[in-house]
Scaffold this active site. Structure first.
Site, PDB file in Angstrom:
ATOM      1  N   GLY A  30      38.298  29.175  40.073  1.00  0.00           N
ATOM      2  CA  GLY A  30      38.151  29.714  38.715  1.00  0.00           C
ATOM      3  C   GLY A  30      36.815  30.834  38.441  1.00  0.00           C
ATOM      4  N   ASP A  31      36.490  31.303  39.519  1.00  0.00           N
ATOM      5  CA  ASP A  31      35.213  32.258  39.318  1.00  0.00           C
ATOM      6  C   ASP A  31      35.232  33.187  40.734  1.00  0.00           C
ATOM      7  OD1 ASP A  31      33.339  33.460  38.034  1.00  0.00           O
ATOM      8  OD2 ASP A  31      31.683  31.753  38.680  1.00  0.00           O
ATOM      9  N   PHE A  32      36.541  33.655  40.669  1.00  0.00           N
ATOM     10  CA  PHE A  32      36.473  34.614  42.079  1.00  0.00           C
ATOM     11  C   PHE A  32      36.081  35.850  41.677  1.00  0.00           C
ATOM     12  CE2 PHE A  32      38.919  36.336  45.719  1.00  0.00           C
ATOM     13  CZ  PHE A  32      38.495  35.246  46.575  1.00  0.00           C
TER      14      PHE A  32
END
Ligand SMILES: Nc1ncnc2c1ncn2[C@@H]1O[C@H](COP(=O)(O)OP(=O)(O)O)[C@@H](O)[C@H]1O
Ligand SMILES: [Mg+2]
Length: 378
Positions: free
Chosen positions: A226-228
């Site tokens: 979710g936060d690549f």
């Protein structure tokens, strides 16, 4: 964790009072007591909502100490799941950090600490320090973007195999950063009153509701990191291919989602600082599809999902500026590139952008890479 999630939800509590602010003396005392370690050096690492340190114990013995803000410290189950996911990925050969237990065998410890505004409870963890530098610091070649796409896809396929009795906690139904929750941005759109970009954001949300939401059932489900983003991925030079991914950090935004969400998030962040942003998706997508090719519905939604991520980032940043004007300069700089990419993609339109992304991916110059890489799987 994605910048400013805490401040977004907790307007009542000033960010300054939730964010830990331990002195080096407090850190030394804490790591001695919890882990029986005596670091020779303590270096602060960047963090928006939490406090992170690099601890050097000896030349080849380094750790990351993470002290979580007091708001998120109230949810130990989520944190436990994040640690579980990291350990699972590591066991499967992916470059995730692992947790070092306390001397009493706990994977985290809830500590009463006074950082100058009264005693509060903070969850403390010690993680391995991974080699490499963040992707943000190296010139992003097509090869690195390909590697990033490939790693994101691998990570999601491996996370799909993970088992845990509390997996339902990852549903995070009202999570503002989930691409399942784009309509949740609507009550906050007033933060863009008077800005012409507000109209673009409104149109993107509308299109999401009519074109993406009804199709969610056709997307393949998975657990998303979710936060690549470019500060959460570490790279290292690699003789045969240029760079390899040496670390995936920061599972703070992990939630149940869909494969195509992870890809859209990766593309959006990799576009952010890239000098030729319209070519980024081609490379990330080629890497991604070397692991899991998209199905038709996923492919059709990708353009809009990338736009949606730009909108989430913009609305949350603007909201944070209103709550915490002291961070205005920093946040306005980080949103500037995002606004420009959002508007450009919007003006070009779905068809033109897709032609550029997909046709170019089909004639991908790095098609030989998959074979080279297969020989040296992580
Ligand atoms: N193991 C590590 N190896 C190298 N750098 C790291 C490591 N862990 C953290 N960092 C650095 O610290 C920053 C913040 O760490 P991260 O885990 O992403 O915390 P946050 O949730 O606060 O964003 C990263 O962007 C990276 O620059
Ligand atoms: Mg981070």
């Amino acid at each position: 964790m994605t910048c400013s999630f805490v401040s977004f939800l907790s307007a009542s509590m000033a960010l300054a009072e939730s964010k830990p602010n331990l002195s080096h003396l407090q850190v030394s005392e804490l790591v001695k007591r919890l882990f029986d370690l005596t670091p020779s050096q303590i270096h602060p690492l960047p963090s928006y909502d939490d406090q992170n340190f690099r601890l050097v114990v000896s030349e080849d013995n380094e750790y990351v100490l993470k002290v979580m803000n007091s708001e998120d410290s109230q949810n130990p189950t989520l944190l436990e799941l994040q640690s579980h996911a990291m350990t699972f990925l590591h066991k499967k050969g992916l470059p995730a950090q692992t947790v070092l237990p306390t001397t009493s065998g706990q994977v985290m410890s809830l500590e009463d600490i006074d950082c100058g505004f009264g005693v509060q409870k903070y969850l403390v963890r010690l993680l391995t320090y991974l080699p490499g530098t963040t992707i943000a610091k190296v010139p992003c070649s097509p090869q690195i973007l390909y590697e990033a796409g490939k790693m994101a896809a691998k990570m999601d396929t491996v996370l799909q195999e993970m088992e845990h009795p509390q997996l339902h906690v990852l549903q995070r139904e009202k999570f503002i950063w989930s691409l399942s929750n784009i309509p949740l941005l609507e009550p906050y759109l007033h933060v863009m009153d008077g800005d012409p970009v507000q109209q673009v954001v409104k149109s993107v949300i509308q299109l999401y509701k009519t074109c993406v939401q009804p199709k969610l059932g056709s997307f393949r489900k998975c657990i998303n990191h979710g936060d690549f983003n470019d500060h959460n991925i570490l790279v290292q030079p690699d003789d045969s291919t240029g760079y390899k991914i040496s670390g995936i950090l920061d599972f703070g935004d992990m939630s149940s989602g869909y494969y195509v969400f992870e890809l859209a998030i990766a593309i959006m962040y990799m576009m952010m600082e890239n000098p030729t942003p319209l070519d980024v998706a081609r490379d990330v997508l080629a890497g991604w599809e070397s692991v899991i090719p998209l199905n038709e519905a996923e492919r059709d939604a990708l353009y809009l999902l990338v736009l949606c991520r730009f909108c989430q980032s913009l609305v949350v940043a603007r909201h944070t500026v209103m709550q915490h004007p002291e961070n205005k300069d920093y946040l306005m700089i980080t949103t500037k590139a995002g606004i420009s990419h959002l508007c450009r993609l919007w003006e070009l339109g779905k068809e033109v952008v897709e032609r550029r992304w997909f046709q170019n991916a089909a004639q991908y110059p790095g098609k030989e890479w998959p074979n080279v890489l297969q020989a040296q799987e992580v």
